[in-house]
Design a protein around this motif. Structure first.
Motif, PDB file in Angstrom:
ATOM      1  N   VAL A  33       5.030 -67.864 -39.674  1.00  0.00           N
ATOM      2  CA  VAL A  33       4.179 -67.693 -40.860  1.00  0.00           C
ATOM      3  C   VAL A  33       4.912 -68.231 -42.099  1.00  0.00           C
ATOM      4  N   LEU A  34       6.177 -67.885 -42.242  1.00  0.00           N
ATOM      5  CA  LEU A  34       6.944 -68.331 -43.410  1.00  0.00           C
ATOM      6  C   LEU A  34       7.127 -69.843 -43.423  1.00  0.00           C
ATOM      7  N   ALA A  35       7.419 -70.403 -42.230  1.00  0.00           N
ATOM      8  CA  ALA A  35       7.648 -71.845 -42.150  1.00  0.00           C
ATOM      9  C   ALA A  35       6.370 -72.606 -42.482  1.00  0.00           C
ATOM     10  N   ALA A  36       5.251 -72.145 -41.912  1.00  0.00           N
ATOM     11  CA  ALA A  36       3.987 -72.836 -42.166  1.00  0.00           C
ATOM     12  C   ALA A  36       3.569 -72.648 -43.624  1.00  0.00           C
ATOM     13  N   ALA A  37       3.815 -71.458 -44.158  1.00  0.00           N
ATOM     14  CA  ALA A  37       3.493 -71.239 -45.574  1.00  0.00           C
ATOM     15  C   ALA A  37       4.399 -72.122 -46.433  1.00  0.00           C
ATOM     16  N   ALA A  91       2.873 -75.435 -46.468  1.00  0.00           N
ATOM     17  CA  ALA A  91       1.626 -75.445 -47.242  1.00  0.00           C
ATOM     18  C   ALA A  91       1.890 -75.367 -48.748  1.00  0.00           C
ATOM     19  N   VAL A  92       2.785 -74.464 -49.137  1.00  0.00           N
ATOM     20  CA  VAL A  92       3.068 -74.299 -50.569  1.00  0.00           C
ATOM     21  C   VAL A  92       3.945 -75.452 -51.031  1.00  0.00           C
ATOM     22  N   GLY A  93       3.405 -76.303 -51.888  1.00  0.00           N
ATOM     23  CA  GLY A  93       4.189 -77.453 -52.347  1.00  0.00           C
ATOM     24  C   GLY A  93       3.719 -77.886 -53.720  1.00  0.00           C
ATOM     25  N   LEU A  94       3.978 -79.160 -54.019  1.00  0.00           N
ATOM     26  CA  LEU A  94       3.578 -79.680 -55.328  1.00  0.00           C
ATOM     27  C   LEU A  94       2.088 -79.454 -55.573  1.00  0.00           C
ATOM     28  N   GLY A  95       1.298 -79.580 -54.485  1.00  0.00           N
ATOM     29  CA  GLY A  95      -0.152 -79.419 -54.597  1.00  0.00           C
ATOM     30  C   GLY A  95      -0.549 -78.071 -55.186  1.00  0.00           C
ATOM     31  N   THR A 100      -3.482 -78.945 -49.273  1.00  0.00           N
ATOM     32  CA  THR A 100      -2.564 -77.830 -49.510  1.00  0.00           C
ATOM     33  C   THR A 100      -2.182 -77.131 -48.213  1.00  0.00           C
ATOM     34  N   LEU A 101      -3.069 -77.144 -47.221  1.00  0.00           N
ATOM     35  CA  LEU A 101      -2.699 -76.487 -45.965  1.00  0.00           C
ATOM     36  C   LEU A 101      -1.938 -77.435 -45.019  1.00  0.00           C
ATOM     37  N   SER A 102      -1.560 -78.589 -45.515  1.00  0.00           N
ATOM     38  CA  SER A 102      -0.788 -79.581 -44.740  1.00  0.00           C
ATOM     39  C   SER A 102      -1.502 -79.987 -43.455  1.00  0.00           C
ATOM     40  N   LEU A 103      -2.818 -80.243 -43.568  1.00  0.00           N
ATOM     41  CA  LEU A 103      -3.573 -80.547 -42.358  1.00  0.00           C
ATOM     42  C   LEU A 103      -3.754 -82.048 -42.162  1.00  0.00           C
ATOM     43  N   GLY A 104      -4.038 -82.425 -40.941  1.00  0.00           N
ATOM     44  CA  GLY A 104      -4.447 -83.797 -40.658  1.00  0.00           C
ATOM     45  C   GLY A 104      -3.340 -84.739 -40.233  1.00  0.00           C
ATOM     46  N   MET A 105      -2.086 -84.279 -40.241  1.00  0.00           N
ATOM     47  CA  MET A 105      -1.040 -85.215 -39.825  1.00  0.00           C
ATOM     48  C   MET A 105      -0.123 -84.646 -38.739  1.00  0.00           C
ATOM     49  N   GLY A 106      -0.566 -83.577 -38.097  1.00  0.00           N
ATOM     50  CA  GLY A 106       0.203 -83.083 -36.969  1.00  0.00           C
ATOM     51  C   GLY A 106       1.365 -82.175 -37.335  1.00  0.00           C
ATOM     52  N   THR A 107       1.543 -81.882 -38.632  1.00  0.00           N
ATOM     53  CA  THR A 107       2.623 -80.969 -39.017  1.00  0.00           C
ATOM     54  C   THR A 107       2.413 -79.615 -38.368  1.00  0.00           C
ATOM     55  N   MET A 108       1.190 -79.113 -38.486  1.00  0.00           N
ATOM     56  CA  MET A 108       0.918 -77.790 -37.938  1.00  0.00           C
ATOM     57  C   MET A 108       0.931 -77.827 -36.405  1.00  0.00           C
ATOM     58  N   MET A 109       0.637 -79.002 -35.852  1.00  0.00           N
ATOM     59  CA  MET A 109       0.719 -79.139 -34.395  1.00  0.00           C
ATOM     60  C   MET A 109       2.186 -79.069 -33.963  1.00  0.00           C
ATOM     61  N   ALA A 110       3.036 -79.767 -34.733  1.00  0.00           N
ATOM     62  CA  ALA A 110       4.466 -79.768 -34.409  1.00  0.00           C
ATOM     63  C   ALA A 110       5.045 -78.356 -34.548  1.00  0.00           C
ATOM     64  N   PHE A 158      12.208 -75.933 -54.673  1.00  0.00           N
ATOM     65  CA  PHE A 158      12.180 -75.175 -53.419  1.00  0.00           C
ATOM     66  C   PHE A 158      10.858 -75.384 -52.676  1.00  0.00           C
ATOM     67  N   ALA A 159       9.765 -75.341 -53.447  1.00  0.00           N
ATOM     68  CA  ALA A 159       8.458 -75.532 -52.810  1.00  0.00           C
ATOM     69  C   ALA A 159       8.403 -76.907 -52.155  1.00  0.00           C
ATOM     70  N   ALA A 160       8.975 -77.907 -52.836  1.00  0.00           N
ATOM     71  CA  ALA A 160       8.932 -79.272 -52.302  1.00  0.00           C
ATOM     72  C   ALA A 160       9.806 -79.400 -51.061  1.00  0.00           C
ATOM     73  N   ILE A 161      10.928 -78.708 -51.050  1.00  0.00           N
ATOM     74  CA  ILE A 161      11.837 -78.906 -49.913  1.00  0.00           C
ATOM     75  C   ILE A 161      11.263 -78.304 -48.625  1.00  0.00           C
ATOM     76  N   THR A 162      10.615 -77.146 -48.733  1.00  0.00           N
ATOM     77  CA  THR A 162      10.064 -76.561 -47.500  1.00  0.00           C
ATOM     78  C   THR A 162       8.857 -77.374 -46.999  1.00  0.00           C
ATOM     79  N   SER A 163       8.202 -78.111 -47.898  1.00  0.00           N
ATOM     80  CA  SER A 163       7.138 -79.011 -47.452  1.00  0.00           C
ATOM     81  C   SER A 163       7.741 -80.275 -46.835  1.00  0.00           C
ATOM     82  N   ALA A 164       8.805 -80.776 -47.470  1.00  0.00           N
ATOM     83  CA  ALA A 164       9.440 -82.003 -46.969  1.00  0.00           C
ATOM     84  C   ALA A 164       9.977 -81.798 -45.550  1.00  0.00           C
TER      85      ALA A 164
END
Ligand code: PFF
Length: 461
Positions: A19-23, A26-30, A234-244, A322-328
């Motif tokens: 949950v934390l990793a996916a959040a 998701a939480v980023g510059l957007g 914002t939910l980081s969808l469409g590029m397989g991140t959540m699949m990975a 910090f928000a950017a790094i966990t998204s990166a």
């Protein structure tokens, strides 16, 4: 090709860490520089309600689809697509969807690192009191100077990439989990500190009204499309991140409630960011704006006028970094997982190679603000404009649409029911209607909306 099962090596230590990793992804510059402004401009509270509907009917179903596919395939998105296509008796060409995700991640990370670099630079500038008592011209000039200075931009972009690659190279447990366990609580604390500061700034009531007053007359059909596009990015969808990330989810975690928790956390942060930012802007009688203008001009100016502004400004820029790094971190995972599996290679080595390629690509973005600012790739888009448009407006929606269609219509129904713990046929149908029809139609609408002006332009319609 080595289709090996890496399920025993890589697994989140708990459902909560996922949950934390996916959040974190998701939480980023957007969330910080986009959501608050588009909410305020497109109907305030009315927009927030529309946005919640989009999160529920488009965002959450697509995220559940991605995570369930990842957990079923237990591999990188490219291999997962191959495995699932085989299980479902479909063409191996579906693996192209995994490739699309890998490329999208590369493109987004290349410019995400440059912009995150600006935030790190601004952390130093604000902490040093550069903007204390400064006027509007000075602050605007400081931002222009940064953009005109490729060396400074490259230095900070490099620092951001090095930290990201160092973290991801250490693997899921020692790298991703460890970093996320630090960064996410820190991010929440920083946000609360800023909220308290904002609350006492004298502009809170105005900020609250901007974000939450129900301004239905400001809501047009466009607001729905903007809300849907934002929910998706914002939910980081469409590029397989959540699949990975889904490939590492423990077997016993309930997907539906887990994904809803992630979406809620993301939404809470987006709203809290607005409530932290706008009162500061209003308290200083400044105009609201979005994106780089808000973050790197309006806010430093506001902080410069306020008591303890240097401290709280620094808090704000650390928060963004910090928000950017966990998204990166999450942007690298589809490619990193694939190359590690495919070549049985050391994660660290793969991470460094990926980092170098991405860094080089990022130089294109750096130069787009100075020496290449007038070099146009397509129409009026320079390198950064093109990479941004291609990845966010074309590749992400295309990937998202195909992922949900595949998940809802082509995967065996018993597989979906098992993954989601569905036992009633009525719920199974409801799932198909929402995930297989509503969500892809929603994405299709955004896609047409954003691509249409480009088509008109290209063909002089
Ligand atoms: N969700 C991130 C944001 O709101 O800034 C952006 C993002 C990260 C998009 C990771 C896609 C992704 F895979």
């Amino acid at each position: 090709m080595a289709l090996k099962d890496n399920s025993s090596q890589n697994r989140w230590s708990s459902r909560w860490l996922f949950v934390l990793a996916a959040a974190g992804s998701a939480v980023g510059l957007g969330n910080i520089w986009k959501f608050p402004y588009i909410a305020g401009e497109n109907g305030g509270g009315a927009f927030v309600l529309i946005y919640l509907v989009c999160i529920a009917l488009v965002g959450i179903p697509i995220m559940i689809s991605e995570v369930l596919m990842g957990r079923e395939g237990r591999s990188s998105p490219i291999h997962t697509m191959r495995i699932l296509a085989k299980k479902a008796g479909r063409s191996q060409r579906w693996a192209l969807l995994g490739w699309l995700g890998v490329m999208t991640g590369f493109l987004i990370l290349s410019y995400y690192a440059v912009i995150a670099g600006w935030a790190i630079n601004y952390f130093w500038l604000t902490a040093n009191g550069t903007f204390d008592g400064a006027g509007g011209d000075f602050v605007a000039q400081a931002f222009t100077d940064l953009q005109a200075d490729p060396m400074r931009m490259v230095a900070y972009q490099t620092a951001f990439m090095v930290v990201t690659i160092w973290i991801v190279g250490r693997g899921v447990t020692a790298g991703l989990e460890r970093a996320i366990q630090w960064f996410m609580p820190a991010l929440f604390i920083l946000l609360v500190v800023l909220l308290i500061y904002s609350f006492n700034s004298g502009g809170f009531a105005q900020g609250w009204a901007f974000m939450f007053d129900l301004k239905w007359d400001a809501v047009g059909p466009e607001a729905w499309l903007i809300a849907m596009g934002q929910a998706f990015f914002t939910l980081s969808l469409g590029m397989g991140t959540m699949m990975a990330y889904g490939a590492y989810v423990p077997e016993d975690a309930r997907l539906s409630t887990t994904v809803v928790t992630i979406a809620l956390l993301d939404t809470v942060v987006a709203i809290a960011a607005g409530l932290a930012i706008f009162p500061i802007v209003f308290a200083n009688g400044l105009e609201v704006s979005q994106g780089p203008g808000l973050t790197f001009v309006t806010l430093p100016l506001a902080f410069g006028q306020m008591p303890f502004g240097a401290f709280f400004g620094a808090v704000f820029f650390i928060l963004i970094s910090f928000a950017a790094i966990t998204s990166a971190i999450s942007l690298t995972e589809p490619a990193l997982a694939y190359l590690t599996e495919e070549y049985n290679a050391k994660r660290q080595r793969v991470a460094i190679s990926l980092g170098v390629v991405c860094w080089v690509l990022g130089l294109g973005t750096v130069f787009s603000f100075n020496i290449w600012s007038d070099v146009f790739v397509v129409g009026e888009l320079n390198f950064f404009g093109f990479v941004d448009y291609l990845s966010q407006n074309i590749m992400l929606p295309l990937g998202g649409m195909l992922i949900t269609i595949f998940a809802a219509w082509l995967l065996p129904r018993d597989m979906i029911n098992r993954q989601l713990g569905i036992s009633s046929p009525a719920v199974s149908w409801a799932w198909r209607i929402v995930a297989g029809i509503l969500a892809p139609l929603g994405v299709l609408a955004i896609f047409i909306y954003t691509v249409w002006p480009l088509i008109q332009n290209l063909f002089n319609l």
